[in-house]
Design a protein around this motif. Structure first.
Motif, mmCIF file in Angstrom:
data_model
loop_
_atom_site.group_PDB
_atom_site.id
_atom_site.type_symbol
_atom_site.label_atom_id
_atom_site.label_comp_id
_atom_site.label_asym_id
_atom_site.label_seq_id
_atom_site.Cartn_x
_atom_site.Cartn_y
_atom_site.Cartn_z
ATOM 1 N N LEU A 4 23.113 19.399 1.392
ATOM 2 C CA LEU A 4 23.872 20.225 0.449
ATOM 3 C C LEU A 4 25.077 19.467 -0.102
ATOM 4 N N ILE A 5 25.782 18.742 0.765
ATOM 5 C CA ILE A 5 26.943 17.986 0.314
ATOM 6 C C ILE A 5 26.514 16.898 -0.666
ATOM 7 N N GLY A 6 25.391 16.273 -0.392
ATOM 8 C CA GLY A 6 24.875 15.255 -1.304
ATOM 9 C C GLY A 6 24.585 15.828 -2.682
ATOM 10 N N ILE A 7 24.006 17.021 -2.728
ATOM 11 C CA ILE A 7 23.703 17.664 -4.009
ATOM 12 C C ILE A 7 24.996 17.991 -4.760
ATOM 13 N N ILE A 8 25.989 18.497 -4.044
ATOM 14 C CA ILE A 8 27.267 18.845 -4.682
ATOM 15 C C ILE A 8 27.944 17.597 -5.244
ATOM 16 N N LEU A 9 27.938 16.512 -4.474
ATOM 17 C CA LEU A 9 28.559 15.270 -4.943
ATOM 18 C C LEU A 9 27.833 14.715 -6.164
ATOM 19 N N ASP A 36 0.820 -1.216 0.000
ATOM 20 C CA ASP A 36 0.000 0.000 0.000
ATOM 21 C C ASP A 36 0.855 1.268 0.000
ATOM 22 N N GLY A 37 1.935 1.251 -0.774
ATOM 23 C CA GLY A 37 2.752 2.445 -0.928
ATOM 24 C C GLY A 37 3.862 2.614 0.074
ATOM 25 N N ASP A 38 3.974 1.709 1.034
ATOM 26 C CA ASP A 38 5.017 1.861 2.062
ATOM 27 C C ASP A 38 6.410 1.528 1.539
ATOM 28 N N PHE A 39 6.510 0.703 0.503
ATOM 29 C CA PHE A 39 7.822 0.259 0.036
ATOM 30 C C PHE A 39 8.629 1.413 -0.558
ATOM 31 N N LEU A 40 7.984 2.277 -1.328
ATOM 32 C CA LEU A 40 8.697 3.345 -2.027
ATOM 33 C C LEU A 40 8.738 4.650 -1.240
ATOM 34 N N THR A 41 8.596 4.592 0.072
ATOM 35 C CA THR A 41 8.790 5.795 0.881
ATOM 36 C C THR A 41 10.276 6.103 0.984
ATOM 37 N N ALA A 42 10.593 7.359 1.229
ATOM 38 C CA ALA A 42 11.996 7.772 1.324
ATOM 39 C C ALA A 42 12.717 7.018 2.443
ATOM 40 N N ARG A 43 12.055 6.818 3.549
ATOM 41 C CA ARG A 43 12.693 6.140 4.681
ATOM 42 C C ARG A 43 13.025 4.691 4.329
ATOM 43 N N ARG A 45 16.994 11.594 5.369
ATOM 44 C CA ARG A 45 18.057 12.177 6.191
ATOM 45 C C ARG A 45 19.329 12.456 5.404
ATOM 46 N N GLY A 46 19.319 12.181 4.114
ATOM 47 C CA GLY A 46 20.514 12.387 3.313
ATOM 48 C C GLY A 46 21.102 11.060 2.850
ATOM 49 N N LEU A 54 20.364 10.436 -11.119
ATOM 50 C CA LEU A 54 21.082 11.042 -9.993
ATOM 51 C C LEU A 54 20.204 12.038 -9.247
ATOM 52 N N ALA A 55 19.442 12.835 -10.000
ATOM 53 C CA ALA A 55 18.550 13.803 -9.357
ATOM 54 C C ALA A 55 17.498 13.099 -8.499
ATOM 55 N N GLY A 56 16.892 12.051 -9.058
ATOM 56 C CA GLY A 56 15.911 11.298 -8.289
ATOM 57 C C GLY A 56 16.522 10.652 -7.058
ATOM 58 N N PHE A 57 17.736 10.120 -7.210
ATOM 59 C CA PHE A 57 18.451 9.498 -6.103
ATOM 60 C C PHE A 57 18.642 10.495 -4.959
ATOM 61 N N ILE A 58 19.110 11.703 -5.287
ATOM 62 C CA ILE A 58 19.371 12.714 -4.263
ATOM 63 C C ILE A 58 18.068 13.223 -3.633
#
Length: 410
Positions: A196-201, A64-71, A255-256, A244-248
């Motif tokens: 921010l560091i994640g976006i830069i990388l 029910d949508g729990d698998f694709l949550t960010a956490r 939490r990053g 990469l954008a979706g990953f970040i």
């Protein structure tokens, strides 16, 4: 004069002889199979990405949508990072035509040693990491010595290691969990990068990948090789940027980027460069492709195999440290049967059991598929025995597909 022409394909009555002519349907079938093999070999990574998408959509629907949550996706990537580290080393062992069954026990042993160095001897974190990596590489070279220089099959050598390393771990820990672990070591396995560091990388990674793609085009043109259509390379760069954008975005929504995932990505980059751009990498593929021809060409096959097992030992050490950091303890049961997940990840990711073919990226995608199955079935409360049956069946199908398609290229 006697005719030298080939025999006529006609019968005595002057009719065409079709006994030696293959049916048209059979010819089309052969051509179809050949085209499928070629397409599968060329677009293997894309096929694996489609498989991951199907698995994720399937589990997301059932949960029910729990698998694709960010956490959950963040936890999933942390979960696969350890298996991915083992698979990164295992892929070169298999490419070289060998196998290592000891990596699960070696992971547990080296993770236990890292815990003891931290909890009992209070070694600084950098010293601890370097010492454990050195021990792992030395143990891997020990395995490689028996395989390369003493001619004992790697299956037997590493099966002995599977038993011996687990016994040593139980001996040095007395069968009890090693605690407490210092916050510094725990942070290696449980911390996250700031957004921010994640976006830069991610931006830096995109620039590097785009530059490499364009440089490869220029090099192929310089050497007179066939250059793919510019639109195809442009689409590849665009898809990489979107991924990469979706990953970040997904990871920053929780939490990053988890530190183990960042380390795994660095490992992916370094080992991919080694495989594609160094003499050692080319020799590993050559040994798996044709051992005797490689030896006759002057390559020190024994030394290369020694290095391959040393690399596997270092990868197991890194995975062991990550396991201890993630659990915040040195567990005597850590790494149990994890060698099977590592081998399965490589095979599912396209590494040929016959040697000579495979990539680190494919092995990591295989590890992600395995972790996705574990995570999804656990969320659905599927019984453990069913999880083992499903994973075993998928491994069998992956090996069958490797044999059926006859893949033999890197």
């Amino acid at each position: 004069m006697t005719s030298t022409d080939s025999p006529s394909l006609t019968t005595a009555g002057g009719q065409p002889d079709t006994s030696k002519t293959p049916p048209a349907g059979s010819t089309r079938a052969v051509v179809g199979v050949t085209q499928f093999k070629a397409a599968f070999t060329r677009y293997k990574i894309l096929a694996l990405a489609v498989v991951i998408a199907i698995v994720w959509v399937f589990f997301n629907y059932l949960t029910d949508g729990d698998f694709l949550t960010a956490r959950n996706l963040s936890n999933l990537l942390r979960q696969m990072a350890i298996t991915g580290m083992l698979a990164s080393g295992m892929v070169f062992v298999i490419i070289a035509g060998e196998i290592d069954l000891s990596v699960g026990s070696l992971l547990g042993l080296l993770g236990g040693i890292a815990a003891l160095f931290d909890a009992r001897y209070h070694l600084p974190l950098p010293v601890n990491l370097v010492a454990v990596l050195a021990i792992g590489a030395a143990i891997g070279c020990f395995n490689g010595y028996w395989v390369a220089y003493r001619g004992i099959p790697s299956f037997i050598v590493t099966l002995a290691g599977l038993l011996a390393f687990r016994g040593i771990l139980l001996g040095i820990t007395h069968g009890v969990t090693v605690t407490p672990i210092s916050p510094g070591l725990v942070a290696v396995g449980q911390s996250y990068l700031p957004a921010l560091i994640g976006i830069i990388l991610a931006a830096a990674m995109f620039v590097v990948l785009a530059t490499v793609t364009l440089r490869n085009r220029a090099n192929r043109r310089t050497h007179g090789l066939k250059v793919p259509a510019f639109g195809l390379d442009l689409a590849k760069i665009a898809l990489t940027g979107v991924a990469l954008a979706g990953f970040i975005v997904v990871l920053n929504a929780y939490r990053g980027i988890p530190t183990p995932v960042l380390i795994l990505l660095c490992l992916l980059g370094g080992l991919t460069i080694m495989a594609r751009r160094t003499v050692l990498g080319r020799r590993i593929y050559a040994i798996g492709g044709n051992l005797e021809a490689t030896r006759l060409s002057g390559v020190d096959v024994q030394r290369v195999k020694l290095v391959v097992f040393g690399l596997m030992g270092a990868a197991a050490a890194l995975a062991g440290v990550m396991t201890t950091a993630r659990l915040a303890a040195g567990s005597p049961s850590a790494g149990s049967l994890q060698e099977l997940d590592a081998i399965a990840s490589c095979i599912i990711g396209g590494t040929s059991m016959r040697g000579g073919a495979g990539t680190v990226a494919g092995a990591l995608i295989g590890a992600l598929i395995m972790a996705s199955l574990d995570n999804g079935m656990s969320m659905l409360s599927v019984d453990t025995y069913w999880q083992m049956i499903v994973k075993g069946t998928i491994l069998l199908l992956a090996v069958w597909l490797d044999i059926a398609t006859g893949t033999k290229s890197a």
